[in-house]
Design an enzyme around this catalytic site. Structure first.
Site, PDB file in Angstrom:
ATOM      1  N   CYS A  77       0.832  -1.207   0.000  1.00  6.68           N
ATOM      2  CA  CYS A  77       0.000   0.000   0.000  1.00  6.68           C
ATOM      3  C   CYS A  77       0.868   1.259   0.000  1.00  6.68           C
ATOM      4  CB  CYS A  77      -1.009  -0.039   1.151  1.00  6.68           C
ATOM      5  SG  CYS A  77      -2.324   1.201   1.001  1.00  6.68           S
ATOM      6  N   HIS A 175      -3.802  -4.996  -0.060  1.00  5.04           N
ATOM      7  CA  HIS A 175      -3.305  -5.532   1.211  1.00  5.04           C
ATOM      8  C   HIS A 175      -3.403  -7.054   1.177  1.00  5.04           C
ATOM      9  CE1 HIS A 175      -2.910  -1.851   3.644  1.00  5.04           C
ATOM     10  NE2 HIS A 175      -3.860  -1.382   2.854  1.00  5.04           N
ATOM     11  N   GLU A 177      -2.408  -9.113   3.315  1.00 13.24           N
ATOM     12  CA  GLU A 177      -2.719  -9.604   4.667  1.00 13.24           C
ATOM     13  C   GLU A 177      -4.198  -9.454   5.023  1.00 13.24           C
ATOM     14  OE1 GLU A 177      -2.197  -5.217   5.403  1.00 13.24           O
ATOM     15  OE2 GLU A 177      -1.404  -6.678   3.974  1.00 13.24           O
TER      16      GLU A 177
END
Length: 193
Positions: A77, A175, A177
């Site tokens: 990001c 993202h 994650e």
């Protein structure tokens, strides 16, 4: 394997730590230059505003260190955006790793782009075993236009680079994650490089 997450006060560190643990690895959070330099893999996260993040990187000398790293580095990001030449956010210089300038989305779309969107035109082993048009989680108001270093594309008002790669440096606008099993698989691909 030693995985270091760069700590410069701009990041959503906990969810990255948990995702790495779910993959069976451990990561340390550090701003120590020797520890970062000696890592096998480096993750450069970021949530926040670009110009203030660059101030923190300059204060700690990390702005000089990061572009010199030789091991695989993953910017996520804002981390990816800071690896570009410059950004319109705060009219800030970046680290100059990726040869592209980050720009703001137009007023034709809701900003920030927030939520799930598809990635396609996937290139490199970062996307090994990942299907075209998978959905990833994104939250951002600025983007890197498609360029020679694009390894994934997303469409939101315009087609833009949702991932970049140059030599040992990788960046994802999304993202991994926070993108479920597919995102974790991408993170796992990076950690196993």
């Amino acid at each position: 394997m030693k995985i270091v997450i760069i700590n410069y006060g701009a990041g959503n560190i906990q969810s990255i730590m948990f995702a790495i643990e779910r993959l069976g690895f451990k990561a340390v959070l550090s701003d120590n230059q020797n520890e970062i330099s000696s890592a096998d893999k480096v993750i450069f996260p970021g949530v926040g505003e670009a110009s203030s993040a660059m101030v923190k990187l300059r204060e700690s000398g990390l702005d000089s260190l990061i572009p010199q790293l030789k091991q695989p580095v993953l910017g996520i990001c804002l981390g990816m955006q800071l690896m570009c030449n410059k950004t319109e956010e705060g009219n800030s210089e970046g680290l100059g790793i990726f040869d592209v300038d980050v720009v703001k989305f137009s007023n034709n779309v809701k900003v920030p782009q927030m939520g799930w969107n598809q990635i396609y035109d996937l290139k490199t082993d970062l996307f090994k075993g990942i299907s075209e048009n998978e959905f990833m989680y994104l939250v951002h108001s600025f983007y890197a236009p498609n360029c020679a270093e694009s390894i994934a594309t997303t469409n939101y008002d315009v087609e833009y680079a949702s991932a970049l790669q140059k030599n040992n440096f990788y960046g994802t606008q999304f993202h991994p994650e926070k993108s479920g099993d597919v995102g974790e698989k991408i993170l796992g691909n990076f950690l196993r490089m």
